[in-house]
Design an enzyme around this catalytic site. Structure first.
Site, PDB file in Angstrom:
ATOM      1  N   GLU A  92       1.144  -1.032   0.058  1.00  0.00           N
ATOM      2  CA  GLU A  92      -0.136  -0.003   0.185  1.00  0.00           C
ATOM      3  C   GLU A  92       0.632   0.539  -0.159  1.00  0.00           C
ATOM      4  O   GLU A  92       0.434   1.837  -0.956  1.00  0.00           O
ATOM      5  CB  GLU A  92      -1.053   0.281   1.184  1.00  0.00           C
ATOM      6  CG  GLU A  92      -1.680   1.188   1.655  1.00  0.00           C
ATOM      7  CD  GLU A  92      -2.453   1.428   2.542  1.00  0.00           C
ATOM      8  OE1 GLU A  92      -2.580   2.563   2.950  1.00  0.00           O
ATOM      9  OE2 GLU A  92      -2.987   0.079   3.588  1.00  0.00           O
ATOM     10  N   CYS A 115      -8.617   2.858   7.895  1.00  0.00           N
ATOM     11  CA  CYS A 115      -9.572   2.924   7.921  1.00  0.00           C
ATOM     12  C   CYS A 115     -10.975   1.990   8.184  1.00  0.00           C
ATOM     13  O   CYS A 115     -10.363   1.608   9.687  1.00  0.00           O
ATOM     14  CB  CYS A 115     -10.186   1.253   6.553  1.00  0.00           C
ATOM     15  SG  CYS A 115      -9.180   0.187   7.526  1.00  0.00           S
ATOM     16  N   SER A 126      -0.681  -6.094   7.872  1.00  0.00           N
ATOM     17  CA  SER A 126      -0.330  -5.082   9.471  1.00  0.00           C
ATOM     18  C   SER A 126      -1.805  -4.851  10.255  1.00  0.00           C
ATOM     19  O   SER A 126      -0.515  -4.617  11.137  1.00  0.00           O
ATOM     20  CB  SER A 126      -0.566  -3.746   8.336  1.00  0.00           C
ATOM     21  OG  SER A 126       0.298  -2.453   9.068  1.00  0.00           O
ATOM     22  N   SER A 138      -7.971  -9.738   6.957  1.00  0.00           N
ATOM     23  CA  SER A 138      -7.728 -10.158   5.790  1.00  0.00           C
ATOM     24  C   SER A 138      -8.083 -12.042   6.187  1.00  0.00           C
ATOM     25  O   SER A 138      -7.124 -12.798   5.600  1.00  0.00           O
ATOM     26  CB  SER A 138      -6.608  -9.975   5.402  1.00  0.00           C
ATOM     27  OG  SER A 138      -5.548  -9.958   6.464  1.00  0.00           O
TER      28      SER A 138
END
Length: 328
Positions: free
Chosen positions: A141, A209, A238, A281
């Protein structure tokens, strides 16, 4: 759990309470990225390539690999004209240009929240700002964001970086952050930047986020009651690593595990209350698997501690939304 001796199993056995942090596991951006690959598999006749890991979870990647998806580090491993999916973490303009030059059929899996950060980077740089990016070097990212305006963006990874930072015009400086950072750490970075550069421009909305923030707050609600915290997630995730750090900062031992097989019996010796969560995730099924493994060691009570309900949903890109399903 992995192979253990009888003595180790005896030490790990016992009656336990599991506190399930909620929200946990998949976020909307991860669900979208996985669904993009699912649909590409069903609708494209040739092999599907994915640049980097579609999301940072070994279980997800291994499942897609078994089903024929080919993961590559860079586009030069993808044959010209093939179908390639960009991961949820985003890519730089240079990667997009390379894909166009190679006439690759691109399906963009970039999380819309990462896309917003990229747009801010371009906008801030275009107005003449030096853009300070708070993040971890080497993360996909961060590499993608840096690539949006490499001459105008500078990365800071530590507070020492902030103290040593030199900006040509302190009146024309702004900052952005990686979307998966620890909320408290980021606030400290921003405070240090403001001290050094009082006229620092800030984004109109937070870059971290909602899912990263929610999972940190959810863990914070159970960490003090827990004697041990288990975070389901991969080492390159992360936001999962940040959860482990958060727990340890609060004084509660914590471990990052890809699955129940990673649980070490000595972690459980004398522990009666376990906090359990998962990075954004990590598949929900892996959390269920951990609960099942703990049940094998003795009676378990499970308490769901949901602090908020996530309703965010991201539309699929037209590249897969409108394709016919070959499986039908």
């Amino acid at each position: 759990m992995g192979d253990t001796s009888t003595d180790e199993q005896t030490k790990a056995a016992g009656t336990r309470r599991i506190l399930l942090a909620g929200p946990r596991s998949f976020c909307a951006g991860v669900e979208r990225a996985i669904e993009i690959v699912e649909r590409a598999l069903r609708s494209h006749p040739g092999p599907i390539y994915v640049r980097k890991q579609i999301v940072h979870n070994i279980s997800v990647v291994e499942d897609f690999t078994r089903r024929g998806v080919i993961f590559v580090e860079e586009l030069d491993e993808v044959p010209n004209g093939s179908t390639v999916v960009f991961s949820a973490h985003g890519v730089s303009p240079a990667v997009r240009e390379d894909a166009a030059r190679r006439q690759l059929d691109v399906i963009d899996g970039t999380c819309p929240l990462v896309t917003k950060v990229h747009a801010k980077a371009r906008r801030f740089a275009a107005r003449g700002d030096t853009v300070v990016l708070i993040g971890h070097g080497g993360h996909e990212e961060v590499e993608g964001t840096l690539g949006e305006a490499p001459e105008s963006i500078v990365l800071v990874e530590t507070l020492e970086d902030v103290q040593n930072l030199e900006i040509p015009d302190p009146e024309r400086a702004s900052y952005l952050t990686q979307t998966t950072l620890a909320v408290d750490d980021t606030a400290e970075f921003i405070g240090a930047l403001r001290q050094r550069f009082p006229l620092l421009h800030e984004p109109s909305s937070e870059d971290i986020c909602y899912a990263t923030t929610n999972r940190q707050h959810a863990l914070g609600a159970i960490v003090d009651e827990s004697e041990l915290v288990l975070v389901v997630g991969s080492t390159n995730s992360s936001n999962s690593v940040r959860l482990v750090e958060l727990s340890r900062r609060q004084g509660t031992p914590a471990y990052l595990i890809d699955s129940s097989k990673d649980i070490q019996p000595e972690w459980l010796d004398g522990v009666t209350t376990i906090g359990l969560t998962a990075g954004a995730s990590a598949p929900p099924a892996l959390v269920d698997e951990v609960v099942g493994a703990l049940r094998e060691l003795g009676p378990v009570s499970v308490e769901e501690r949901e602090i908020s309900r996530e309703t965010t949903h991201f539309e699929l890109p037209a590249a897969v939304r409108d394709l016919p399903d070959r499986a039908q």
